[in-house]
Design a protein around this motif. Structure first.
Motif, PDB file in Angstrom:
ATOM      1  N   GLN A   1       0.825  -1.214   0.000  1.00  0.00           N
ATOM      2  CA  GLN A   1       0.000   0.000   0.000  1.00  0.00           C
ATOM      3  C   GLN A   1       0.857   1.261   0.000  1.00  0.00           C
ATOM      4  O   GLN A   1       0.546   2.239  -0.675  1.00  0.00           O
ATOM      5  CB  GLN A   1      -0.944  -0.007   1.197  1.00  0.00           C
ATOM      6  CG  GLN A   1      -2.063  -1.024   1.082  1.00  0.00           C
ATOM      7  CD  GLN A   1      -3.195  -0.726   2.042  1.00  0.00           C
ATOM      8  OE1 GLN A   1      -3.427   0.420   2.423  1.00  0.00           O
ATOM      9  NE2 GLN A   1      -3.913  -1.765   2.445  1.00  0.00           N
ATOM     10  N   VAL A   2       1.951   1.234   0.779  1.00  0.00           N
ATOM     11  CA  VAL A   2       2.833   2.409   0.830  1.00  0.00           C
ATOM     12  C   VAL A   2       3.446   2.670  -0.542  1.00  0.00           C
ATOM     13  O   VAL A   2       3.484   3.815  -1.012  1.00  0.00           O
ATOM     14  CB  VAL A   2       3.945   2.202   1.883  1.00  0.00           C
ATOM     15  CG1 VAL A   2       4.983   3.318   1.800  1.00  0.00           C
ATOM     16  CG2 VAL A   2       3.344   2.142   3.278  1.00  0.00           C
ATOM     17  N   VAL A   3       3.906   1.621  -1.217  1.00  0.00           N
ATOM     18  CA  VAL A   3       4.516   1.767  -2.540  1.00  0.00           C
ATOM     19  C   VAL A   3       3.510   2.321  -3.549  1.00  0.00           C
ATOM     20  O   VAL A   3       3.832   3.185  -4.365  1.00  0.00           O
ATOM     21  CB  VAL A   3       5.087   0.412  -3.017  1.00  0.00           C
ATOM     22  CG1 VAL A   3       5.442   0.457  -4.499  1.00  0.00           C
ATOM     23  CG2 VAL A   3       6.322   0.046  -2.203  1.00  0.00           C
ATOM     24  N   GLN A   4       2.272   1.839  -3.481  1.00  0.00           N
ATOM     25  CA  GLN A   4       1.255   2.292  -4.438  1.00  0.00           C
ATOM     26  C   GLN A   4       0.879   3.761  -4.247  1.00  0.00           C
ATOM     27  O   GLN A   4       0.378   4.399  -5.163  1.00  0.00           O
ATOM     28  CB  GLN A   4      -0.013   1.429  -4.316  1.00  0.00           C
ATOM     29  CG  GLN A   4       0.203  -0.053  -4.598  1.00  0.00           C
ATOM     30  CD  GLN A   4       0.886  -0.319  -5.919  1.00  0.00           C
ATOM     31  OE1 GLN A   4       0.588   0.321  -6.933  1.00  0.00           O
ATOM     32  NE2 GLN A   4       1.831  -1.258  -5.930  1.00  0.00           N
ATOM     33  N   LEU A   5       1.135   4.304  -3.058  1.00  0.00           N
ATOM     34  CA  LEU A   5       0.789   5.696  -2.771  1.00  0.00           C
ATOM     35  C   LEU A   5       1.890   6.680  -3.180  1.00  0.00           C
ATOM     36  O   LEU A   5       1.716   7.888  -3.046  1.00  0.00           O
ATOM     37  CB  LEU A   5       0.501   5.859  -1.269  1.00  0.00           C
ATOM     38  CG  LEU A   5      -0.779   5.167  -0.768  1.00  0.00           C
ATOM     39  CD1 LEU A   5      -0.813   5.171   0.743  1.00  0.00           C
ATOM     40  CD2 LEU A   5      -2.020   5.855  -1.340  1.00  0.00           C
ATOM     41  N   ALA A   6       3.025   6.171  -3.651  1.00  0.00           N
ATOM     42  CA  ALA A   6       4.135   7.050  -4.058  1.00  0.00           C
ATOM     43  C   ALA A   6       3.769   7.813  -5.325  1.00  0.00           C
ATOM     44  O   ALA A   6       3.014   7.323  -6.176  1.00  0.00           O
ATOM     45  CB  ALA A   6       5.391   6.232  -4.288  1.00  0.00           C
ATOM     46  N   CYS A   7       4.303   9.019  -5.442  1.00  0.00           N
ATOM     47  CA  CYS A   7       4.043   9.813  -6.643  1.00  0.00           C
ATOM     48  C   CYS A   7       5.189   9.690  -7.648  1.00  0.00           C
ATOM     49  O   CYS A   7       5.158  10.319  -8.705  1.00  0.00           O
ATOM     50  CB  CYS A   7       3.817  11.278  -6.283  1.00  0.00           C
ATOM     51  SG  CYS A   7       5.188  12.060  -5.425  1.00  0.00           S
ATOM     52  N   SER A   8       6.194   8.890  -7.311  1.00  0.00           N
ATOM     53  CA  SER A   8       7.274   8.597  -8.268  1.00  0.00           C
ATOM     54  C   SER A   8       7.072   7.191  -8.824  1.00  0.00           C
ATOM     55  O   SER A   8       6.195   6.453  -8.387  1.00  0.00           O
ATOM     56  CB  SER A   8       8.641   8.717  -7.585  1.00  0.00           C
ATOM     57  OG  SER A   8       8.711   7.844  -6.476  1.00  0.00           O
TER      58      SER A   8
END
Length: 329
Positions: free
Chosen positions: A202-209
């Protein structure tokens, strides 16, 4: 297994070089953990429920460790691995539940950026250890049932320690790599994680990069490390079932099966709940469904393990009675 680490370190070096000029331009200092429910009236119930489960997990697994360490009859490979599994389960639950309880108590949803990365690292480390230890325990049962005459020769204390150390090293390398790769991601807005802990996916999917490489490494690690452990467990139990089937007496079959029944129950519970998380992530409102399903393998499974191993195990029950001062029958 070394192929995996060659592959992921190659990816990480390539990834690092491609982002060297960018640097880590993260513009946030904290994440928001939304938890299992945002309804205020449910928070006291969640606090009491998770506090109870956490205390049962800690004391239950602690009793297993004390029982194994205090009783010389339990100084065998099977119980050595069980004590290590209990220790990992205590740490595994402690990685997520105390922070959740703190947030409920303080009515805050905040976890610092550094705290989130640290939680990701230890969660991956301990989940990997659970995975590897279950595979090692299956191998131990395979040798005990299928090759009983060679068991004591093969499963020497040095090999047992070595297997645990290898499990620690492999899990540590995997969790370190994936945690460092999360550090390279940029988060340019308020990040709300629909979970009660910093779940890496979930944290990775929320990245803007760009998170393409993170996704690939996560799936590759889950497929190779988790898949190889599960394959080893399935192979061991296929040989165990075949060996038990060749035993002529019903009493002999029952005795052989009883030595691995507890471990088989724990394996089924662990992998079935993880499978449930993956299935729930594909459903509508996947984030909330995944958070609820994750409770099973992050909290419930470590809590039930001591009961599964002690209820059907006379040696463990005898050692526990000695610890609490109850008469041993």
């Amino acid at each position: 297994m070394h192929i995996y680490y060659i592959y992921v370190y190659y990816i990480y070096i390539t990834y690092s070089l491609s982002h060297m000029e960018q640097g880590n331009d993260t513009q946030i200092s904290a994440f928001l953990l939304l938890g299992l429910s945002e309804e205020p009236e449910i928070q006291p119930l969640l606090f009491g429920l998770f506090l109870s489960m956490y205390l049962i997990t800690v004391f239950g697994n602690l009793f297993i460790i004390l029982a194994v360490s205090s009783d010389s009859h339990l100084h065998t490979p099977m119980y050595f691995f069980l004590a290590n599994l209990s220790f990992v389960d205590i740490c595994f639950t402690s990685t997520t539940v105390p922070k959740m309880l703190q947030n409920i108590q303080t009515q805050s949803k905040v976890i610092t950026y550094e705290g989130c990365i640290t939680q990701i690292y230890f969660f991956l480390l301990l989940a990997g250890l659970d995975n590897f230890l279950l595979a090692v325990m299956a191998y131990d049962r395979f040798l005990a049932i299928c090759h009983p005459l060679h068991y004591t020769v093969i499963m020497k204390p040095q090999l047992c320690v070595l297997l645990v150390l290898v499990a620690w090293m492999m899990s540590a390398l995997n969790s370190l790599l994936q945690s460092l790769m999360v550090l390279w991601l940029s988060f340019c807005r308020e990040v709300k994680v629909s979970h009660f802990f910093c779940e890496i996916n979930q944290v990775v999917q929320l990245a803007c990069s760009d998170n393409f490489l993170n996704d690939k490494v996560m799936h590759f690690a889950a497929g190779l490390l988790g898949g190889s452990s599960l394959a080893g467990i399935l192979y061991s139990y296929s040989k165990i079932v075949s060996s038990i089937h060749r035993i002529s007496s019903a009493q002999g079959k029952y005795k052989a099966f009883s030595t691995c029944a507890s471990h088989l129950s724990v394996v089924s519970l662990f992998y079935c709940t993880i499978l449930g998380v993956y299935l729930s992530s594909a459903a509508p409102q996947s984030s909330h469904s995944s958070a609820v399903a994750s409770v099973m393998y992050t909290v419930v499974t470590p809590m039930l393990n001591p009961f599964i191993y002690s209820l059907r195990n006379r040696d463990i029950k005898r050692a526990l009675k000695r610890i609490i001062g109850a008469p041993v029958i």
